[in-house]
Design a protein around this motif. Structure first.
Motif, mmCIF file in Angstrom:
data_model
loop_
_atom_site.group_PDB
_atom_site.id
_atom_site.type_symbol
_atom_site.label_atom_id
_atom_site.label_comp_id
_atom_site.label_asym_id
_atom_site.label_seq_id
_atom_site.Cartn_x
_atom_site.Cartn_y
_atom_site.Cartn_z
ATOM 1 N N ASP A 43 7.345 11.649 58.934
ATOM 2 C CA ASP A 43 5.891 11.752 58.789
ATOM 3 C C ASP A 43 5.279 10.374 58.503
ATOM 4 O OD1 ASP A 43 3.473 13.245 58.646
ATOM 5 O OD2 ASP A 43 3.568 13.127 56.458
ATOM 6 N N TYR A 46 5.474 8.132 61.779
ATOM 7 C CA TYR A 46 4.475 8.331 62.827
ATOM 8 C C TYR A 46 3.093 7.854 62.377
ATOM 9 C CZ TYR A 46 1.863 12.562 61.422
ATOM 10 O OH TYR A 46 1.038 13.445 60.809
ATOM 11 N N ILE A 72 -0.343 10.059 69.347
ATOM 12 C CA ILE A 72 0.718 9.968 68.344
ATOM 13 C C ILE A 72 0.365 10.797 67.118
ATOM 14 C CG2 ILE A 72 1.837 8.400 66.701
ATOM 15 C CD1 ILE A 72 1.784 6.278 68.866
ATOM 16 N N CYS A 75 0.691 14.658 68.057
ATOM 17 C CA CYS A 75 2.101 15.053 68.221
ATOM 18 C C CYS A 75 2.861 14.954 66.902
ATOM 19 C CB CYS A 75 2.769 14.186 69.273
ATOM 20 S SG CYS A 75 2.161 14.475 70.933
ATOM 21 N N GLY A 76 2.572 13.948 66.107
ATOM 22 C CA GLY A 76 3.233 13.802 64.817
ATOM 23 C C GLY A 76 2.878 14.919 63.860
#
Length: 94
Positions: A43, A46, A72, A75-76
């Motif tokens: 976590d 990203y 990003i 998606c993260g």
């Protein structure tokens, strides 16, 4: 010293600091003692990658990096929620 020079130096420093933070998060991903530590490190990684793209976009002044940072981030977030649900219940899809 002009404002442009200050901007270049500040973004370069920020990129270096974020690269160091990303390296430290990568170390935590590799040697984390528990799965929860690894999920937290992913976590953080990203978020650091997203911030690195934003700083690079500011430095070069192109919108491509901001769009990539948005992808990003989305998606993260989805990946973190899926991993947290997997660790909590042992399955992602009920």
């Amino acid at each position: 010293m002009t404002a442009f020079t200050v901007l270049i130096w500040a973004t370069t420093y920020a990129q270096g600091a974020l690269a160091l933070a990303g390296f430290l998060a990568l170390i935590r991903i590799l040697i984390g003692p528990r799965a929860q530590d690894r999920v937290l490190a992913v976590d953080a990684f990203y978020i650091i990658a997203m911030l690195l793209f934003i700083v690079t976009g500011i430095k070069f002044g192109t919108p491509f990096f901001f769009e990539a940072a948005l992808v990003i981030g989305i998606c993260g977030f989805v990946g973190t929620v899926a991993l947290a649900k997997f660790l909590l219940r042992g399955e992602v899809i009920e």
